[in-house]
Design an enzyme around this catalytic site. Sequence first.
Site, mmCIF file in Angstrom:
data_model
loop_
_atom_site.group_PDB
_atom_site.id
_atom_site.type_symbol
_atom_site.label_atom_id
_atom_site.label_comp_id
_atom_site.label_asym_id
_atom_site.label_seq_id
_atom_site.Cartn_x
_atom_site.Cartn_y
_atom_site.Cartn_z
ATOM 1 N N ASP A 46 -1.457 -0.538 6.044
ATOM 2 C CA ASP A 46 -1.720 0.065 7.356
ATOM 3 C C ASP A 46 -3.197 0.086 7.719
ATOM 4 O OD1 ASP A 46 -2.176 2.128 5.290
ATOM 5 O OD2 ASP A 46 -2.548 3.439 7.002
ATOM 6 N N ASP A 68 -0.263 5.173 0.823
ATOM 7 C CA ASP A 68 -0.586 6.171 1.839
ATOM 8 C C ASP A 68 -0.715 5.523 3.217
ATOM 9 O OD1 ASP A 68 -0.822 8.361 -0.030
ATOM 10 O OD2 ASP A 68 -2.715 7.474 -0.667
ATOM 11 N N ASP A 125 0.869 -1.158 0.000
ATOM 12 C CA ASP A 125 0.000 0.000 0.000
ATOM 13 C C ASP A 125 0.919 1.225 0.000
ATOM 14 O OD1 ASP A 125 -2.380 1.651 0.564
ATOM 15 O OD2 ASP A 125 -1.447 1.876 2.532
#
Length: 229
Positions: A173, A12, A10
């Site tokens: 995240d 961001d 991922d």
Amino acid sequence: MPELRLVIFDVDGTLVDSQADILAAMAAAYAAEGITLPDRAAVLSIVGLSLPVAMESLSPGLDPARRARMVETYKDAYVALREKARMHETSPLYPGARAALDRLQADPFTLLGVATGKSRRGLDKLIEGHGLEGLFVTTQVSDHHPSKPHPAMLLACLSETGVAADRAVMVGDTRFDMDMARAAGVRGIGVDWGYHAADTLTADAMIGDFSELDAAVDGLIGQATEQDA
């Protein structure tokens, strides 16, 4: 000969701390429509989703035409911010991120990929701004796939690289990343420095620093190989 393996990231909240740009672009999108922007925690909670899904989650029941305008305003504002500001200041790489990417890429049997809710334009700007060209062999963006946690982006990563699901891991995240990984049959590594609380991720492994990533990848892929043997 060892089998190829694939580490998918991922962006961001995982590789870069882009919250300043995300919050500013979202503020521009809401201001253009005269709508009150939800609070910071609410905006960060939808990071990772594709923009239309994120807007609907933040403001349920928006008129589709208005939501579409907000999506385009967000994209334009994000790119404008990128052109005016220094990437290293407003969307910096997390400590140790570049070193971890370089270590993994140095292994001839490890491929790197990206699965992000960003648009192609947004991802390309970020890769260029941080000098990450050539690191990722597959990059999947929201332009061409359903929003996370649908597994389409990860399935495309597997298809493009020819790597089996049990030889791949997703690093992210948010719970959207981990749910996407499970849906694709891929192991998930959660990071505790991003935009969702660590105890909400239900990851196969958690790391608190990029220095722990190599061992987490080795452990999960090793487990899958041993189970298959």
